[in-house]
Scaffold this motif. Sequence first.
Motif: not given
Length: 216
Positions: A52-79
């Motif tokens: 397999a070849k990694l498709a994610c590259t610098k400048g690609c942000s499709h997942c950031c724009a399309t994912h409607r659910s992004i889980p984060a834990y309390p410690l992460e949110l404090i960070g």
Amino acid sequence: MPKKKKSPGPTSRLVFPQDEQKHDWLSLLLEGYFITDQGVAKGIELMEKQGAKLACTKGCSHCCATHRSIPAYPLELIGVTWYCTEKLEEPFRTPLLTQLMEHKHGDACAFLIDGVCSIHPLRPMACRQFNVFNKPCEIDEDAYYTRRKDVMNPIKKYTNKAFSVMMPFYGVTDRAQKRHVVENGLMHNMAKDMQNLNWASLARKMMEFDAQIPKN
């Protein structure tokens, strides 16, 4: 800006020496992210060995724009709150303030500025571990659902170790208890959906912090 601590292996741990002395939780978070990143590097290596070849590259942000659910834990949110309030600089700070104030459910990730993650050093584990192979995501595509085989599975050993390292923040220090919480997936009960959080409150914290800085 964060400094890098030299370390064997594919990644280096971020360090904020003065801040880590001031905030005990910060070292736990950064160590957890260091382990997570090592697991991601290993996972990518294994996928590439299978052809397999990694498709994610610098400048690609499709997942950031399309994912409607992004889980984060309390410690992460404090960070995230700490990083945005005390460390984030221009050219991200001003546009992020506006975006946080205006963000509503269904929008792209609140921290995506002109296609760039404004909190990249402190991005959550879910973001760190989402890697797509073979071809870049299409606009509005969530590859997890459209072509699951092209999405890397996080290596459980590394994920569990990262969770275990962060556990003292939640008051869990006993080794057996840590194992119980991690192996039974109890950590996931604490995850928050970043799309449903009130990010305007973070913008206000940032503005309050800025107001305290002496003007030259």
